[in-house]
Motif scaffolding. Structure first.
Motif, short mmCIF file in Angstrom:
data_model
loop_
_atom_site.label_atom_id
_atom_site.label_comp_id
_atom_site.label_asym_id
_atom_site.label_seq_id
_atom_site.Cartn_x
_atom_site.Cartn_y
_atom_site.Cartn_z
N SER A 264 41.90 40.75 33.39
CA SER A 264 41.11 41.20 34.56
C SER A 264 41.96 42.03 35.51
O SER A 264 41.47 43.01 36.10
N SER B 152 27.12 37.42 35.28
CA SER B 152 26.24 38.18 36.16
C SER B 152 24.79 37.83 35.88
O SER B 152 24.40 37.57 34.74
N HIS C 274 28.41 41.54 45.26
CA HIS C 274 28.62 42.72 44.41
C HIS C 274 27.38 42.95 43.56
O HIS C 274 26.97 42.08 42.79
N TRP D 295 33.09 42.92 30.27
CA TRP D 295 33.95 41.79 30.63
C TRP D 295 33.49 41.17 31.95
O TRP D 295 33.35 39.95 32.07
N GLN D 296 33.24 42.01 32.92
CA GLN D 296 32.91 41.54 34.27
C GLN D 296 31.54 40.89 34.34
O GLN D 296 31.25 40.13 35.27
N ASP E 266 33.70 40.10 40.32
CA ASP E 266 32.75 40.48 39.27
C ASP E 266 31.36 40.64 39.88
O ASP E 266 31.05 40.02 40.91
N THR F 158 28.31 49.06 42.65
CA THR F 158 28.84 49.84 41.54
C THR F 158 27.71 50.57 40.84
O THR F 158 26.71 49.95 40.45
N LEU G 228 30.49 47.35 32.10
CA LEU G 228 31.07 46.14 32.71
C LEU G 228 30.93 44.90 31.81
O LEU G 228 30.58 43.81 32.29
N THR H 7 38.54 47.57 37.45
CA THR H 7 37.96 46.88 38.59
C THR H 7 38.92 45.85 39.19
O THR H 7 38.49 44.99 39.97
#
Length: 247
Positions: free
Chosen positions: A170, A204, A12, A199-200, A180, A58, A197, A175
């Motif tokens: 979540s 990352s 992702h 939280w997601q 994530d 995304t 994003l 999403t």
């Protein structure tokens, strides 16, 4: 050409497509011109992501804060959205891309909402890459809506307070059901998430690039993936070598 190892491709990738207006200003052109040119970058990156086998892409298309921009610019952005649905949806179908839209829909005008629904329904049976369009999206708003939904269930006696867990939150985000983002890219040299994003993005990898979005094409995208491939993702744990040394 690239030396990218396909085994390192993230599942992702999310992108903050920033710098259209500044790119246009540098050329003495209106901001709308930058947004139009940015669509070409969008096409190139979507095709590259699909070719590489990325499962989710995304794109931060329109934030909940963008309503503060001049009405002429907002109208131009909506015009591009209409063009995207009318012109590009056919290519997305042919490339087996599924479109999913995240963001608040309750305050959107019917014509805009209809376009978003058309994009989703027109690609709903596709099984390839999921192209996630963050439209009228803000992470704080998303989290507020998720927690509010949980609290309504608690107040209705459907859930105990102990059921409010990170997993439950979540599951109520826009999403839900998606992994994530492994990698978040932001163009234009800015180095912040800007309510995207939040939280997601807890684990990352972040890559910030100096190019404005209209200058960001396939090769720039591959270069960002190469930078990602060099990262050692530990998710709060120790790297294997460090674990041996510290044992």
């Amino acid at each position: 050409m690239t030396n990218l190892d396909l085994s390192t491709i993230p599942e992702h990738v999310a992108i903050i497509m920033d710098g259209n207006g500044r790119w246009a200003n540098q050329r003495g052109m209106p901001r709308a011109y930058g947004h139009r040119q940015g669509m070409e970058s969008l096409h190139a990156v979507v095709r590259a992501a699909g070719d590489l086998g990325i499962r989710y892409l995304t794109l931060f298309a329109f934030s909940s804060e963008n309503w503060r921009r001049p009405e002429t610019e907002i109208s131009g952005l909506f015009g591009l959205l209409k063009t995207f649905v009318q012109r590009d949806l056919a290519e997305l179908r042919s490339r087996n891309v599924r479109v999913r839209v995240i963001g608040e829909r309750g305050n959107l005008k019917n014509d805009i909402l209809k376009l978003l629904i058309e994009a989703e329904e027109g690609t709903a049976t596709n099984t390839g890459m999921t192209l996630v369009i963050a439209f009228n999206y803000g992470a704080r708003d998303e989290m507020t809506r998720a927690v509010s939904a949980l609290m309504r269930d608690v107040q209705a006696g459907l859930l105990p307070m102990s059921a409010i867990t990170p997993e439950a939150i979540s599951a109520r985000l826009d999403t839900a059901g998606m992994p994530d983002p492994d990698l978040i890219i932001r163009t234009s040299g800015e180095e912040r998430l800007s309510n995207f994003l939040l939280w997601q993005a807890a684990y990352s990898e972040l890559v910030f690039v100096p190019e404005y979005w209209p200058d960001f094409g396939r090769e720039n995208f591959l270069a960002a993936l190469e930078r990602y491939a060099t990262r050692n993702r530990r998710f709060g744990g120790l790297a294997p070598a460090a674990a041996v040394v510290g044992s």
